[in-house]
Design an enzyme around this catalytic site. Structure first.
Site, short mmCIF file in Angstrom:
data_model
loop_
_atom_site.label_atom_id
_atom_site.label_comp_id
_atom_site.label_asym_id
_atom_site.label_seq_id
_atom_site.Cartn_x
_atom_site.Cartn_y
_atom_site.Cartn_z
N MET A 40 11.61 24.56 2.81
CA MET A 40 10.90 23.83 1.75
C MET A 40 11.85 23.04 0.86
SD MET A 40 8.24 25.18 -1.14
CE MET A 40 7.04 25.81 0.02
N LYS A 47 0.85 -1.21 0.00
CA LYS A 47 0.00 0.00 0.00
C LYS A 47 0.88 1.25 0.00
CE LYS A 47 -0.37 -0.44 5.04
NZ LYS A 47 -1.19 -1.05 6.12
N TYR A 93 15.44 30.13 8.77
CA TYR A 93 14.22 30.81 9.19
C TYR A 93 14.06 30.75 10.71
CZ TYR A 93 12.39 30.88 4.39
OH TYR A 93 12.20 31.11 3.06
C1 LIG Z 1 -0.45 -2.06 6.75
C2 LIG Z 1 -1.03 -3.37 7.16
C3 LIG Z 1 -0.21 -4.50 7.27
C4 LIG Z 1 1.29 -4.43 7.17
O1 LIG Z 1 1.79 -3.93 8.39
P1 LIG Z 1 3.38 -3.79 8.64
O2 LIG Z 1 3.46 -3.40 10.07
O3 LIG Z 1 3.85 -2.73 7.72
O4 LIG Z 1 3.98 -5.12 8.34
C5 LIG Z 1 -0.81 -5.72 7.54
N1 LIG Z 1 -2.16 -5.82 7.70
C6 LIG Z 1 -2.97 -4.74 7.62
C7 LIG Z 1 -4.42 -4.90 7.83
C8 LIG Z 1 -2.44 -3.48 7.36
O5 LIG Z 1 -3.24 -2.41 7.31
#
Ligand SMILES: *Cc1c(COP(=O)(O)O)cnc(C)c1O
Length: 376
Positions: free
Chosen positions: A315, A46, A267
């Site tokens: 930035m 993801k 800054y």
């Molecule tokens: C993001 C996620 C994972 C992976 O988690 P990690 O800690 O990055 O290994 C697994 N299961 C679900 C439901 C997630 O949302």
């Protein structure tokens, strides 16, 4: 995935680069898969593989034998299907949104079903298409975020015909504090998941993320879902990292100047020099996703020499006190994350977790992929 407008332009060398070692990701995958066996190991890719580039990371993992992938959003699933071709299973954690079923089906994606409404919608879609469509059932055992809560889960147990038209690949849940084996919530969630699972004896099960793999064999069931640990993040609280580092964030020194008291740097004049100081200005800032909270807290390496970030991260630029590194020159690359500065250490300094440090790295630093044996 297509390059965005904010990414590097062809022919214009980028002053910041994120070097991603695909061989190290594959090595981390193999180590996790060996530990998890006989459970299978899925890759969680993801958020563009935690910012590292799913279009490169996922095919490398598929070639290493990974057969199941998880994304959060439907759009990520569509892009991933294009990158991976038809074979691997792709699950969408955020579930089935209204009107999305056509896109799921057209791309061979399977939703993680999070409530009875999603179950009804996906079942209707299965009946209309005359196919038993793949899905995962998600039970909430304590995260209180997504998944069927206890009341909905009990109702489904009493009315199992609600899923008769689906091909359930797994029942799953998700742990709250899996990185910390001392927390009693882990065992409580395990017990609740076992109780839920008992109603679905013919369906395979999946409970843990990366960290949960290390809680012991009773947590692993049939499939583990590894994300962060693939990318070199330490899955274990207060213990040494069993994974190898994967990323190296580097940026170029643009200028070096002598700054004498009573001048300040950057800054807000948050850093005042107290002695003659060599300040290096580096082409990396929060527009690149480098966290502003590292102002006056983070570090960099000039070769093997550790130097502090002084003044505010702005930035496009940050400033280092390179007085301890007299050989540093404009045009040199400095390391901001990498072998000297693990992403977990950077996260501690920034007051966040390593996940956020990685996913914040925007499109501006050029992605450079190394260690891919299948690459030309
Ligand atoms: C993001 C996620 C994972 C992976 O988690 P990690 O800690 O990055 O290994 C697994 N299961 C679900 C439901 C997630 O949302």
């Amino acid at each position: 995935m297509p390059p965005t407008e904010a990414g590097p332009s062809p022919g214009a060398p980028s002053p910041a680069r994120l070097i991603v070692d695909l061989g190290a990701i594959v090595a981390n995958y193999r180590a996790l898969a060996a530990r998890a066996a006989p459970a299978a190991t899925a890759a969680v890719v993801k958020a563009d593989a935690y910012g590292l580039g799913a279009a490169r990371v996922a095919p490398a993992l598929a070639r290493a034998g990974c057969a199941s992938f998880f994304v959060a959003q439907l759009g990520e699933g569509v892009a991933l299907r294009r990158a991976l071709g038809p074979a691997p299973a792709i699950y969408v954690l955020n579930g089935l949104g209204s009107g999305e079923d056509g896109v799921f089906q057209a791309n061979g994606l399977a939703p993680v079903l999070n409530d009875l409404g999603e179950i009804a919608a996906w079942s209707a879609c299965a009946r209309a298409s005359g196919q038993r469509l793949a899905a995962i059932l998600h039970f909430d055992t304590g995260m209180s975020r997504l998944g069927l809560g206890p009341a909905e889960a009990s109702r489904l147990e009493a009315e199992p015909e609600r899923v008769a038209d689906l091909a359930l690949d797994y029942v799953m849940s998700h742990l709250v504090v899996s990185e910390d084996a001392d927390q009693p919530i882990n065992a409580a969630q395990l017990a609740e998941f076992r109780a839920r699972r008992a109603a679905w004896p013919l369906v395979r099960a999946s409970l843990v993320n990366s960290s949960g793999i290390f809680l012991g064999p009773e947590y692993r069931f049939d499939l583990v879902r590894a994300g962060a640990a693939l990318y070199g993040v330490n899955p274990l609280a207060r213990r040494p990292n069993p994974q190898v580092g994967v990323v190296r964030l580097e940026a170029k020194i643009l200028q070096i100047r002598a700054v004498d008291p009573p001048r300040s740097v950057g800054y807000g004049a948050t850093f005042r020099v107290t002695r003659p100081t060599r300040i290096a200005t580096v082409a990396l800032g929060y527009a690149d996703g480098f966290l502003r909270s590292l102002s006056n807290r983070g570090h960099a390496y000039c070769g093997d020499i550790r130097v502090p970030i002084v003044g505010r991260v702005s930035m496009d630029l940050l400033t280092l006190d390179v007085t301890p590194a007299p050989a540093a020159r404009p045009g040199d690359w400095v390391e901001l994350i990498g072998p000297h500065l693990p992403v977990d250490e950077v996260a501690d300094a920034a007051g966040t977790n390593a996940y956020e440090v990685l996913v914040r790295l925007g499109p501006r630093p050029e992605r450079v992929y190394v260690g891919d044996r299948a690459a030309p």
